[in-house]
Structure formats: structure tokens, C-alpha cells
Design an enzyme around this catalytic site. Structure first.
Site: not given
Length: 545
Positions: A83, A110-111, A196, A198, A250-254, A401
Site C-alpha cells: 500500500g 511490503c507495507y 513484491h 506478484e 454483447s457478443g464479448g467474452v464475459d 478474465k
């Protein structure tokens, strides 16, 4: 379950207020999990992604989360994120007591390490020597956290303060050339690291997180797409019963994966609404109809409303106004179509949305009063009217995603849907600089189709986060044959990214760029010049508007 439930953020002036909200029901409680206390880090969501990559479920929670709520997640360990604050700041966030009392392993990053040390009686010193960038840690003692890692180990630092004196019972696990205590731990399985793990700049960071998750927290890795589908289908059936469901497709992935998941659960009780706003890519509507109506046998209503959207966009050149008008028009068209379905089907009680975990977290926040300036309205269209009175179904709200794509593949969706690059909710309107007209949409659709053809033919589509054409409002003089031309400038945008929070411009091969440019200027007479955008995010955004 702790989630930022504000899909469409609450605004105060020009500031986007961010706050966590409690979700009453925890649908993942049967899974083991790692709880991540978000102390304000920009990479908190990235920590969650890394843990999910290890097939372990995790969630971000605010620092004021109570144990009575957290225990519903069946936690095996906790991670304290980094943070921007200093432990010496008034009102600096602190770790909750349940994270530090030894009831389960904890890793402070870290923080997170600094507040752990400070809260347990150690001392944190304001950094005389700030450390930002690459460094190497040198192990000082044995620990399962650092098992099978290089010695020395390259890491990424980003801190000012540092732990100067450890709490009683802790020992130094590693140091660097600049700070003696870069990693610490005690016999109660409480660990802190100043770097970090990640980020990709710590090459062995995922291995370290794996050590924590599997060796220290003894997780078994019970989170995968197949289990998720089975459990979610059962939950949707229980929630919906014999009622009807509508889904904005919408035709999108989600939205596609959300629709396929709900369709598997309730079949013909689902009706999908696809709003054709006239701002889609060439052939987009036909592909949606072919995939969902013909191949997947879903009930699909197509609301063809292109003229209505373009009327609303007439003479509008401000990007934010475009987005708002498209959003408002979408809501009206969707509402009208949903009312028709409600009348025809004698009532629809549920609405499916393709909300994903980044949507949830990005519209929430660190939970200790942070705020972020609004850059642009969310790409997804927001805010359905209250009087529709639907109960929301958001089956993907706990997935990233890449997890959504994996679920889509497991459900049998075609790769052209599952592997589709992200596409903005406002469509081509924000890729047309200046006012939007039928003519400009037609020209951009043709140019964009050329870009997509050549990117796919070159085998680059899956390597790029996004690739597309922009029709600028600039005209230039050109010459074709013996004739003078005066046409639009078309820009090409292609970026690489892991999560779209940051992005780099793609180093496309010159011959691919050359082929794209030649085809556009030869096949589309309204365009006589092509340029390539080499701006990264930041300072730019991926979309031009």
C-alpha cells in the site's frame, strides 16, 4: 462474502468514491481459500490473480473485515497487501486482529510486512534510502517460504519505509545490500517480505507464493473451471426455480460465457437480448446470431437500433458525452425489449450480467478511504432502471478474465468467442474521433476488418490484448495514380497487456504493418494515410476516447 458491489461507481463530483460492500451469501464457502487484505496496493488484484493461477480460490477483503464474515470463506491463510501509506501516517490502514493472532498463516507484502511488524511490537523506520526497482535478496536463515528458490534471488522493490526492528520471536530470513531485513518470519507461521512477489519483475515470485499457499497453508488446490461450472449451475437452478431469465448479450467474452452458463442451468427459461447499436464490427451481429441462436439453440432477441443510436450521437464530438448517450440509449432499448419479453413470457424475474471480479474490485477500493480520479466512464454500459425489478444473477463475479475464458472453453463455446479481444461497450463510436455518422461507421468497419484479417493471418491475434483501427478527424492530401486525394487518416492501435491496467504498444513486424496500410488505402478510397500508435498506457489509454 466481501466484494465491491458497486458495478457502476458512485461519483462525488469528479471523484470516484471506492468502498467495499458485504455480499450476504458466500457461494465459495465449500472451497478452501486465501484471504487477501487490501491495504491500498495497486497490485492487490494482481496478488489475487497469482493465487488463482495456483488453483486456489482467494478474495480481496477490506482491512475492517470481521472474522465472522471472513470465516465463511473457509480461509487457510491470509496475505496482507502492500500500500502507499506509511505506518507513521495518521489514519494509515492496519491489519485486522484475526490476521495476526496466529490462528492461520499470514504473509505481509511490503507495507503489509511493515504494519505487521509495527502492530506486533517491532519498529518501522522511515527510509533514509528509498529502494525502487530491481534488487537481490540473500537468505540468512532456512524457511519453507524460501525453499527451492535461487540464492541470491532477484526481486522487485518499491518502498520508502523499512522494518528496523522485528517483533519478539521473529528472525531474519533474508536481506539485501541496502536493508538488513528483507524477509522475516516466526514460529507461528507469520511472514513478512519487503519485495513484491506478484509482479513479473520478481521472476520466481509465483514459486514463493506457491510455497506459502501449499507448503505453509497446506492448500490442496481445489479451484478449477470444471468444479466452478458444476457448482454454479446448481446454484443458478436453485435461485431461478421455474422463473424466466433475461441476459444482456454483447457478443464479448464475459456476457457470452455468462449466458452459456445460465443456459446450461435453466435452458429455455433464458432469453438473451442483443442490442445491435450499429456500432459493432463488420459481421458482428451475424456472428452472434449464428453462435447463440443457431448453434447453441438459445432464445435470442436482436434489437436492431443502429439508427436510434446514431441519431443520439449526431454532432456529438465529446468522448464522455458519447459514452453517456450510448449508455442511456442502451438502457432504453434494453428496457423496452425486456418489457416485451416480460409480456410475452408472462414475467421475467432475473437479469444476467457478465460482471467479473476486476469489475467488482475496480469499482470498489482499498477500504480505508482511498479515492481515485475518474479517467473515463466504465466501458461496460451501466445502471438499469430500478422499476425493471429484476433480481441480478452475476455468475462470473468471482472470476478473472483468464478464468472466464477457461470456463467458456469448458462450456464448449467457439474459440472466436472465448479468445476474443476485449471490445468497448460504446463500440466504434469511441474509435471515431469527432461526430459519428453512418458514413464514418461504414469506413471504420472496413478498415477494422482489414486490421483483424492481417493480424489473424500473421498469427498475432492471440498474442495481443487488443488490436484495432481508429478513424481520426484529420484529413490529408495524397495522390493515387495521377489524381489528388483528400482523405481521412486511419490510425492502427495494437497493445500487449496482462490485465489492461497497464499496456505496452506492440512491436508489430514492419511487413504486417505495411500490408495493413497498403490494403486500407487501396481498398477504402475515403482513407489515404495510415499511422501507427506507439504510445503505452500510461501515459495514454488503450482506447483513444
Amino acid at each position: 462474502m466481501f466484494n465491491g458491489l458497486i458495478k457502476f461507481p458512485v461519483r462525488h463530483g469528479s471523484i470516484l468514491l471506492r468502498a467495499y460492500h458485504y455480499d450476504v451469501k458466500s457461494v465459495e464457502s465449500q472451497h478452501e481459500s486465501i484471504v487477501i487484505v487490501d491495504l491500498g496496493s495497486q497490485t492487490a488484484m494482481l496478488i489475487a490473480r497469482r493465487v488463482r493461477e495456483l488453483n486456489v480460490y482467494c478474495e480481496l477483503v477490506p482491512p475492517n473485515a470481521t472474522w465472522s464474515r471472513v470465516k465463511e470463506l473457509n480461509p487457510r491463510g491470509v496475505i496482507l497487501s502492500g500500500g502507499p501509506a506509511s505506518v507513521h501516517d495518521d489514519g494509515a490502514p492496519i491489519a485486522p486482529d484475526w490476521a495476526l493472532d496466529g490462528r492461520m498463516p499470514v504473509l505481509g507484502i511490503c507495507y503489509g510486512m511493515q504494519t505487521m511488524a509495527n502492530q506486533l511490537g517491532g519498529r518501522v523506520e522511515s527510509g533514509r534510502e528509498r529502494e525502487f526497482g530491481a534488487a537481490h535478496i540473500y537468505p540468512r536463515d532456512e524457511s519453507p517460504l524460501l525453499d527451492d528458490l535461487p540464492r541470491p534471488m532477484p526481486v522487485w522493490m518499491s518502498h520508502g519505509d523499512r522494518v528496523d526492528r522485528m517483533p519478539n520471536g521473529f528472525r531474519t530470513l533474508a536481506g539485501t545490500d541496502s536493508i538488513p531485513i528483507a524477509a522475516m518470519g516466526d514460529d507461528q507461521q507469520r511472514f513478512g517480505i519487503q519485495f513484491h512477489p506478484e509482479v513479473v519483475h520478481t521472476p520466481h515470485g509465483l514459486h514463493l507464493l506457491s510455497n506459502f499457499v501449499y507448503e505453509i497453508c497446506t492448500c490442496t488446490g481445489d479451484w478449477d473451471a470444471a468444479h466452478f461450472i458444476t457448482e454454479t449451475v446448481e446454484e443458478i437452478r436453485e435461485q431461478v426455480g421455474d422463473n424466466h431469465v433475461v441476459c444482456g448479450l454483447s457478443g464479448g467474452v464475459d456476457s457470452s460465457v455468462a449466458a452459456a452458463l445460465v443456459h446450461r442451468a435453466v435452458g429455455d427459461q433464458l432469453t438473451c437480448i442483443y442490442v445491435d447499436n450499429g456500432l459493432m464490427r463488420l459481421g458482428e451481429t451475424e456472428q452472434v446470431v449464428d453462435t447463440f441462436e443457431r448453434n447453441m439453440q438459445m432464445n435470442l432477441r436482436v434489437a436492431r437500433s443502429g439508427d436510434r443510436f446514431l441519431e443520439e450521437l449526431a454532432r456529438v464530438d465529446d468522448p464522455e458525452t458519447k459514452r453517456k448517450r450510448i449508455g442511456e440509449t442502451f438502457i432504453s432499448v434494453f428496457e423496452e425489449t425486456a418489457i416485451e419479453i416480460t409480456r410475452d413470457d408472462h414475467g421475467a424475474d432475473f437479469l444476467v450480467q457478465g460482471t467479473t471480479y476486476p469489475d467488482v474490485v475496480e469499482s470498489a477500493g482499498s477500504g480505508h478511504g482511498s479515492a481515485t480520479a475518474m479517467i473515463k466512464s466504465h466501458h461496460n454500459v451501466g445502471g438499469l432502471p430500478d422499476d425493471l425489478r429484476f433480481e441480478l444473477i452475476e455468475p462470473l463475479r468471482h472470476l478473472f478474465k483468464d478464468e472466464v475464458r477457461e470456463v467458456g472453453r469448458e462450456l464448449g463455446l467457439p474459440e472466436e468467442i472465448v479468445g476474443r479481444q476485449p471490445y468497448p461497450g460504446p463500440g466504434l463510436a469511441i474509435r471515431i474521433i469527432g461526430p459519428v455518422t453512418h458514413e464514418k461507421v461504414r469506413v471504420l468497419q472496413l478498415a477494422d476488418a482489414v486490421v483483424m484479417d492481417e493480424i489473424r493471418d500473421a498469427g498475432l491475434y492471440d498474442q495481443l490484448w487488443q488490436s484495432f483501427a481508429i478513424l481520426t478527424d484529420t484529413r490529408t492530401v495524397g495522390v493515387q495514380g495521377d489524381a489528388r486525394t483528400y482523405g481521412w487518416v486511419c490510425a492502427i492501435r495494437a497493445v500487449t497487456a496482462d490485465d489492461a491496467m497497464t499496456a505496452d504498444w506492440a512491436r508489430l513486424p514492419y511487413d504486417v504493418l505495411g500490408t495493413i496500410a497498403n490494403r486500407i488505402v487501396n481498398e477504402i478510397p475515403e482513407i489515404n494515410r495510415v499511422v501507427y500508435d506507439i504510445t503505452s498506457k500510461p501515459p495514454g489509454t488503450i482506447e483513444w476516447e
